[in-house]
Design a protein around this motif. Sequence first.
Motif, short mmCIF file in Angstrom:
data_model
loop_
_atom_site.label_atom_id
_atom_site.label_comp_id
_atom_site.label_asym_id
_atom_site.label_seq_id
_atom_site.Cartn_x
_atom_site.Cartn_y
_atom_site.Cartn_z
N THR A 213 1.94 -8.81 4.88
CA THR A 213 1.82 -7.36 4.76
C THR A 213 0.52 -7.02 4.07
OG1 THR A 213 4.21 -7.15 4.55
CG2 THR A 213 2.89 -5.26 3.88
N THR A 214 -0.19 -6.02 4.57
CA THR A 214 -1.44 -5.61 3.94
C THR A 214 -1.52 -4.10 3.86
OG1 THR A 214 -3.86 -5.72 4.09
CG2 THR A 214 -2.67 -5.63 6.16
N GLY A 215 -2.08 -3.62 2.77
CA GLY A 215 -2.29 -2.19 2.62
C GLY A 215 -3.75 -1.85 2.84
N ARG A 216 -4.01 -0.71 3.44
CA ARG A 216 -5.39 -0.29 3.73
C ARG A 216 -5.45 1.21 3.81
NH1 ARG A 216 -5.53 1.69 8.72
NH2 ARG A 216 -3.99 1.00 10.27
N ASP A 217 -6.69 1.74 3.86
CA ASP A 217 -6.80 3.17 4.10
C ASP A 217 -6.73 3.43 5.60
OD1 ASP A 217 -9.25 2.70 5.27
OD2 ASP A 217 -10.44 3.53 3.64
N ARG A 218 -7.00 4.67 6.02
CA ARG A 218 -6.78 5.02 7.42
C ARG A 218 -8.00 4.82 8.31
NH1 ARG A 218 -4.12 10.87 6.40
NH2 ARG A 218 -5.85 10.93 4.93
N ALA B 124 -0.57 1.96 5.23
CA ALA B 124 -1.57 2.69 4.44
C ALA B 124 -1.41 2.34 2.97
CB ALA B 124 -1.40 4.19 4.65
N ASP B 125 -2.50 2.40 2.22
CA ASP B 125 -2.41 2.11 0.79
C ASP B 125 -1.65 3.24 0.09
OD1 ASP B 125 -4.36 4.21 -0.27
OD2 ASP B 125 -5.62 3.13 1.15
N ARG B 126 -1.27 2.99 -1.16
CA ARG B 126 -0.42 3.93 -1.87
C ARG B 126 -1.06 5.30 -2.04
NH1 ARG B 126 1.90 0.37 -6.86
NH2 ARG B 126 -0.26 -0.31 -6.93
N TRP B 127 -2.38 5.32 -2.27
CA TRP B 127 -3.06 6.61 -2.45
C TRP B 127 -2.93 7.47 -1.20
CZ3 TRP B 127 -6.86 9.59 -0.31
CH2 TRP B 127 -7.36 10.64 -1.10
N HIS B 128 -3.15 6.86 -0.03
CA HIS B 128 -3.08 7.63 1.20
C HIS B 128 -1.63 8.01 1.54
CE1 HIS B 128 -7.26 6.28 1.87
NE2 HIS B 128 -7.34 7.38 2.58
N LEU B 129 -0.69 7.13 1.22
CA LEU B 129 0.71 7.48 1.45
C LEU B 129 1.10 8.70 0.62
CD1 LEU B 129 2.42 3.96 1.51
CD2 LEU B 129 2.15 5.54 3.43
N LEU B 130 0.69 8.71 -0.64
CA LEU B 130 1.00 9.85 -1.51
C LEU B 130 0.25 11.11 -1.06
CD1 LEU B 130 1.11 8.12 -5.00
CD2 LEU B 130 3.03 9.09 -3.74
N ALA C 145 13.92 17.84 -0.83
CA ALA C 145 12.61 17.21 -0.67
C ALA C 145 12.12 16.64 -2.00
CB ALA C 145 11.60 18.21 -0.13
N THR C 146 12.36 17.37 -3.09
CA THR C 146 11.94 16.91 -4.41
C THR C 146 12.64 15.60 -4.78
OG1 THR C 146 11.55 19.18 -5.13
CG2 THR C 146 11.79 17.52 -6.86
N GLU C 147 13.91 15.51 -4.46
CA GLU C 147 14.65 14.27 -4.74
C GLU C 147 14.07 13.10 -3.93
OE1 GLU C 147 18.63 15.29 -3.78
OE2 GLU C 147 18.92 16.59 -5.54
N TYR C 148 13.76 13.35 -2.65
CA TYR C 148 13.18 12.30 -1.81
C TYR C 148 11.80 11.90 -2.33
CZ TYR C 148 16.83 13.58 1.55
OH TYR C 148 18.02 13.83 2.16
N VAL C 149 11.00 12.90 -2.72
CA VAL C 149 9.65 12.63 -3.20
C VAL C 149 9.69 11.74 -4.45
CG1 VAL C 149 7.69 13.70 -4.40
CG2 VAL C 149 8.49 14.65 -2.23
N ARG C 150 10.55 12.06 -5.37
CA ARG C 150 10.60 11.29 -6.62
C ARG C 150 11.14 9.88 -6.39
NH1 ARG C 150 12.49 16.33 -10.59
NH2 ARG C 150 10.42 17.33 -10.57
N THR C 151 12.08 9.74 -5.46
CA THR C 151 12.56 8.40 -5.12
C THR C 151 11.46 7.58 -4.47
OG1 THR C 151 14.81 9.22 -4.81
CG2 THR C 151 14.28 7.11 -3.81
N PHE C 152 10.72 8.20 -3.53
CA PHE C 152 9.65 7.50 -2.83
C PHE C 152 8.50 7.16 -3.79
CE2 PHE C 152 5.89 7.59 0.09
CZ PHE C 152 6.23 6.47 0.83
N ALA C 153 8.18 8.10 -4.68
CA ALA C 153 7.10 7.85 -5.64
C ALA C 153 7.45 6.68 -6.55
CB ALA C 153 6.82 9.11 -6.46
N ALA C 154 8.72 6.59 -6.94
CA ALA C 154 9.15 5.48 -7.79
C ALA C 154 9.01 4.15 -7.06
CB ALA C 154 10.59 5.69 -8.22
N LEU C 155 9.32 4.13 -5.76
CA LEU C 155 9.18 2.90 -4.97
C LEU C 155 7.72 2.46 -4.92
CD1 LEU C 155 11.54 3.65 -1.94
CD2 LEU C 155 11.92 1.98 -3.76
N LEU C 156 6.82 3.44 -4.75
CA LEU C 156 5.39 3.11 -4.63
C LEU C 156 4.78 2.68 -5.96
CD1 LEU C 156 3.97 5.86 -2.24
CD2 LEU C 156 4.58 3.51 -1.71
N THR C 157 5.08 3.42 -7.01
CA THR C 157 4.42 3.17 -8.29
C THR C 157 4.99 1.96 -9.02
OG1 THR C 157 5.91 4.75 -9.36
CG2 THR C 157 3.78 5.58 -8.59
N GLN C 158 6.22 1.60 -8.74
CA GLN C 158 6.84 0.47 -9.44
C GLN C 158 6.67 -0.85 -8.69
OE1 GLN C 158 10.91 1.54 -10.26
NE2 GLN C 158 10.31 3.42 -11.32
#
Length: 250
Positions: free
Chosen positions: A24-29, A48-54, A235-248
Amino acid sequence: MTPAADAADQAQRARVYLVTASLTTGRDRSTAYAAGARDGAPQAVQCADRWHLLKNLSEAVEKLALARRGCFRDIAAGQGRDEGPAVRRTRSRYAAVHALLGQGLANTEIARRLNLALNTVKKYVRAQRVEQLIGGSKRSATLVDPFRDHLRSRRAAEPGVAVWTLLKEIKSMGYEGGSTLLYRYLGQGRAEDAQPPPSPRRVATWIMTDPAHLSPGRTARLQEVLDCCLELKQATEYVRTFAALLTQRQ
């Protein structure tokens, strides 16, 4: 492609190869990075890398907030909004358009009967609530807005309270502005005015911000919005769950 450009491209592909040794590799677009990843590690799953996903997520949240702005425009309803001639006309037209729409009339016939432009009728038909067609306050948002309720209650309880005292209080609550902005805000009577609804972009920013980094005032205002709109709350609940997956994820 010039020899120098070709060499730079090959070097970039080589660098990509080094970071795509795993599956698996992360990259920009960028298409160049995509091509490099395919050549260097065809077995790798690209994402996509975490920055672009967010960033993509932030854009999607802002679009949703824009589509549901009627929900939080309603927050200002009943709080002293000026029901001037333009607002009364909008309410009257909205009621008339939807009454005829309920009778099964087409947009063209509604436009003919009410002597309105067809595009105007379409705008009224698309609106789920009349508040979506009524503009809020023309004043721009300021850093003081989240602390308006505190300022209002303090000045009501102690009319002679010093501005410097109020400044110190809201500073402790997270206010990041200066004294000049607070003096102007109070001088314009904005602490006593009905608080305008937040813009869709501001709502999206609050949703995308780590709750631990939101001031108490902004947290309260965001909760007001979420209480008015189930879609944004979900949407806020999904965003915070997804953000936690990315940042952790390390």
